[in-house]
Design a protein around this motif. Structure first.
Motif, short mmCIF file in Angstrom:
data_model
loop_
_atom_site.label_atom_id
_atom_site.label_comp_id
_atom_site.label_asym_id
_atom_site.label_seq_id
_atom_site.Cartn_x
_atom_site.Cartn_y
_atom_site.Cartn_z
N GLU A 84 12.25 -8.09 -0.39
CA GLU A 84 12.90 -9.37 -0.67
C GLU A 84 13.34 -10.05 0.63
OE1 GLU A 84 16.12 -8.59 -3.27
OE2 GLU A 84 14.87 -8.10 -4.99
N LEU A 85 13.87 -9.27 1.56
CA LEU A 85 14.32 -9.83 2.83
C LEU A 85 13.14 -10.32 3.67
CD1 LEU A 85 17.10 -7.24 3.79
CD2 LEU A 85 17.42 -9.59 3.01
N VAL A 86 12.03 -9.59 3.63
CA VAL A 86 10.83 -10.03 4.34
C VAL A 86 10.38 -11.39 3.81
CG1 VAL A 86 8.37 -9.57 4.70
CG2 VAL A 86 10.03 -7.72 4.98
N SER A 87 10.35 -11.52 2.49
CA SER A 87 9.94 -12.80 1.89
C SER A 87 10.93 -13.91 2.22
CB SER A 87 9.82 -12.64 0.37
OG SER A 87 8.81 -11.72 0.03
N LEU A 107 12.08 4.11 -2.40
CA LEU A 107 11.36 3.05 -3.08
C LEU A 107 12.32 1.97 -3.59
CD1 LEU A 107 8.72 5.12 -5.10
CD2 LEU A 107 8.47 4.02 -2.87
N GLU A 108 13.49 2.39 -4.04
CA GLU A 108 14.47 1.41 -4.50
C GLU A 108 14.94 0.51 -3.35
OE1 GLU A 108 17.55 3.68 -6.28
OE2 GLU A 108 16.35 4.33 -7.99
N VAL A 122 0.82 -1.20 0.00
CA VAL A 122 0.00 0.00 0.00
C VAL A 122 0.87 1.26 0.00
CG1 VAL A 122 -1.59 1.39 1.40
CG2 VAL A 122 -2.03 -1.05 1.05
N VAL A 123 1.91 1.28 0.81
CA VAL A 123 2.69 2.52 0.96
C VAL A 123 3.60 2.80 -0.22
CG1 VAL A 123 2.64 2.49 3.47
CG2 VAL A 123 4.47 1.30 2.29
N VAL A 124 3.79 1.85 -1.11
CA VAL A 124 4.61 2.10 -2.30
C VAL A 124 3.80 1.97 -3.58
CG1 VAL A 124 6.72 1.34 -1.17
CG2 VAL A 124 5.38 -0.31 -2.49
N GLY A 125 2.49 1.86 -3.45
CA GLY A 125 1.66 1.57 -4.61
C GLY A 125 1.35 2.76 -5.50
N ASP A 126 1.55 3.99 -5.02
CA ASP A 126 1.15 5.16 -5.82
C ASP A 126 2.08 6.32 -5.53
OD1 ASP A 126 -0.08 7.06 -7.29
OD2 ASP A 126 -1.94 7.11 -6.13
N ALA A 131 12.94 3.29 10.07
CA ALA A 131 13.65 4.34 9.32
C ALA A 131 12.82 4.81 8.13
CB ALA A 131 15.01 3.82 8.85
N PHE A 132 12.16 3.86 7.44
CA PHE A 132 11.27 4.24 6.35
C PHE A 132 10.15 5.14 6.87
CE2 PHE A 132 12.28 0.24 3.66
CZ PHE A 132 13.26 0.92 2.98
#
Length: 246
Positions: free
Chosen positions: A56-59, A48-49, A28-32, A184-185
């Motif tokens: 990836e780390l979460v997954s 965003l990068e 949601v926070v990076v969708g738009d 931090a984000f």
């Protein structure tokens, strides 16, 4: 002993399921990107990068926990429970609601409102995104704490549990690291939200000043404000970059 280990595996699985809410909130926070407006959108691109790497780390950690749970069930010949999509869908959302702030009367004029949204973004939405990141960070910290408690209460009674403790310890450390980055984000997004709001005010004042016959004094005041704003923007961006890298 088998019952205790199976129960322990179930506890880990219950934590793993909660990653569904993390993924959903993160999307949601990076969708738009348009919520940052054309004038400020470039600021958020480095975040965003880095978010892509965070995701990836979460997954990766989530998959590690899934494999650990499957391994524990397999080791003791117990059939693991089937995936429960209803259970995952029932995980509480971490997405913070958008709270509309008071708008200046001039912003209620349709065309001007649309121009401000397009150029300067939506500070209320950015603020909600920042809170969502803080919610994600808190959830990840809680997950790490719970997994650590499970190890303290269950594993010491096992024989030969050293490898499990080692693997779980790495995952717990990784989740704590993810929590720190998410926080931090949140801080960075909150700061960018302030910049978005300041840009909106500056553009609004510019429109008001130019709506009437501008004087030299008016133009000089606007030039000074833009200069001060530029210095503050540069300092803030330097801080944000250092915060994300540190």
């Amino acid at each position: 002993m088998t019952g205790q280990i199976v129960r322990h595996a179930g506890q880990i699985e219950a934590v793993r399921v909660r990653f569904a809410a993390v993924h959903q909130a993160s999307a949601v926070v990076v969708g738009d990107e348009t919520v940052y407006g054309r004038l400020c959108r470039w600021i958020i691109h480095p975040v965003l990068e880095k978010h892509a790497r965070q995701d990836e780390l979460v997954s990766y950690v989530e998959e590690n926990l899934r494999l650990i749970v499957a391994g524990l069930y397999d080791l003791y010949g117990v059939r693991p429970p089937r995936p429960d999509p209803v259970r995952e869908a029932a995980v509480p959302s971490l997405v913070a609601p958008v709270e509309d702030s008071a708008r200046a009367a001039m912003e209620l004029i349709g065309p001007l409102h649309d121009v401000l949204d397009e150029l300067t973004g939506l500070p209320d939405v950015v603020a909600a995104h920042a809170m969502t990141w803080y919610n994600i960070a808190a959830e990840q910290q809680d997950m790490a704490d719970e997994l650590e408690d499970f190890l303290d209460h269950d594993v010491p009674e096992w024989s030969g549990a050293g490898e499990h403790l080692r693997l779980m310890g790495h995952n717990i450390d990784a989740i704590r690291g993810l929590s720190s980055v998410s926080a931090a984000f949140g801080e960075i997004t909150e700061s960018v939200g302030v910049l978005v709001a300041q840009t909106r005010r500056l553009v609004r004042e510019l429109v008001i000043s130019l709506a009437v016959a501008p004087t030299d004094a008016t133009l000089w005041r606007l030039a000074c404000r833009i200069a001060v704003y530029g210095v503050a923007l540069n300092a803030t961006l330097t801080h944000l970059e250092d915060r994300l890298e540190g």
